[in-house]
Design an enzyme around this catalytic site. Sequence first.
Site, PDB file in Angstrom:
ATOM      1  N   GLN A  78      -3.059   3.705   4.904  1.00  0.00           N
ATOM      2  CA  GLN A  78      -3.783   2.580   4.307  1.00  0.00           C
ATOM      3  C   GLN A  78      -3.471   1.299   5.079  1.00  0.00           C
ATOM      4  O   GLN A  78      -2.481   1.224   5.806  1.00  0.00           O
ATOM      5  CB  GLN A  78      -3.385   2.418   2.838  1.00  0.00           C
ATOM      6  CG  GLN A  78      -3.834   3.583   1.971  1.00  0.00           C
ATOM      7  CD  GLN A  78      -3.299   3.463   0.557  1.00  0.00           C
ATOM      8  OE1 GLN A  78      -2.165   3.033   0.331  1.00  0.00           O
ATOM      9  NE2 GLN A  78      -4.108   3.869  -0.411  1.00  0.00           N
ATOM     10  N   CYS A 137       0.862  -1.184   0.000  1.00  0.00           N
ATOM     11  CA  CYS A 137       0.000   0.000   0.000  1.00  0.00           C
ATOM     12  C   CYS A 137       0.894   1.227   0.000  1.00  0.00           C
ATOM     13  O   CYS A 137       2.001   1.209   0.534  1.00  0.00           O
ATOM     14  CB  CYS A 137      -1.004   0.002   1.144  1.00  0.00           C
ATOM     15  SG  CYS A 137      -0.307  -0.069   2.772  1.00  0.00           S
ATOM     16  N   SER A 138       0.398   2.301  -0.619  1.00  0.00           N
ATOM     17  CA  SER A 138       1.216   3.483  -0.882  1.00  0.00           C
ATOM     18  C   SER A 138       1.448   4.377   0.319  1.00  0.00           C
ATOM     19  O   SER A 138       2.458   5.058   0.393  1.00  0.00           O
ATOM     20  CB  SER A 138       0.567   4.320  -1.987  1.00  0.00           C
ATOM     21  OG  SER A 138       0.396   3.531  -3.128  1.00  0.00           O
ATOM     22  N   THR A 139       0.492   4.419   1.240  1.00  0.00           N
ATOM     23  CA  THR A 139       0.628   5.328   2.375  1.00  0.00           C
ATOM     24  C   THR A 139       0.499   4.563   3.682  1.00  0.00           C
ATOM     25  O   THR A 139      -0.078   3.486   3.731  1.00  0.00           O
ATOM     26  CB  THR A 139      -0.445   6.438   2.345  1.00  0.00           C
ATOM     27  OG1 THR A 139      -1.726   5.839   2.542  1.00  0.00           O
ATOM     28  CG2 THR A 139      -0.421   7.208   1.041  1.00  0.00           C
TER      29      THR A 139
END
Length: 190
Positions: free
Chosen positions: A14, A9-11
Site C-alpha cells: 500500500q 498503512c497495513s501492508t
Amino acid sequence: MEKIGYARCSTYSQDLTAQRQALSDLGVRKDRIYTDHGLTGTNRERPGLEQALAAVRKGDTLVVTKLDRLARSVPDVRAISDQLEAKGVKLALGAAIYDPSDPMGKMFFNIVATFAEFEADLLKMRTREGMAIAKAKGKMRGKKPKLTEKQQKELHKMHKTGDHSISDLAEIFSVSRATVYRTLQRDQSA
C-alpha cells in the site's frame, strides 16, 4: 498550537501518498507528518505513532485522515485518547476536531472505535471463512517445502548413516538447520 499528522498503512504494497496529501491539505506541514508503513492498526508497537504522540504538546492537534488509520480497537483508541487528554491535545479526524477531555468527545471516540473494531473483526472473520473454503477445495496447501521429495529422501538416507551432523546436512543441502530438523520430523510423523 501546531498540527501533527499521522498516517499508516497495513501492508508494504500500500502507499501513503494519498494520506500524506490529505494531511497536507488539512494544514499539516510535511515535516510534521509521522508514518508507519506495513503495520496493522491492531499492532500497538507503531514507531511512527509513538513519534507523533511524543511530538504533540499542550494545545496541539493530532491529525489523522480517518480513525481506523490511528487504531482498530476500542482499548487502543481509549489508550491514545487518554494520552492526548493528559497532554491537553485535541484530535482531528479529517477536518472535524474533537477534544478527548470533553464528555461528547469521549463518547464520540468510543462509538467510532467500536465501529472500527467491528470492521476489523468482520474482516478477520471473512478472511478465516475464505481460508476454510479454499482449504476445503484443496486450494490452500501452505508453504512449499524447501527440499524436493528426492532431496528429502537423500537427506534421510544420509542422516540414518550417522556420518553427517545436522550442520553438515544443512550445509550440503543449502538450508537452515531448522529445515533439516523439520524434514526429519516429517519423516517420523509420517
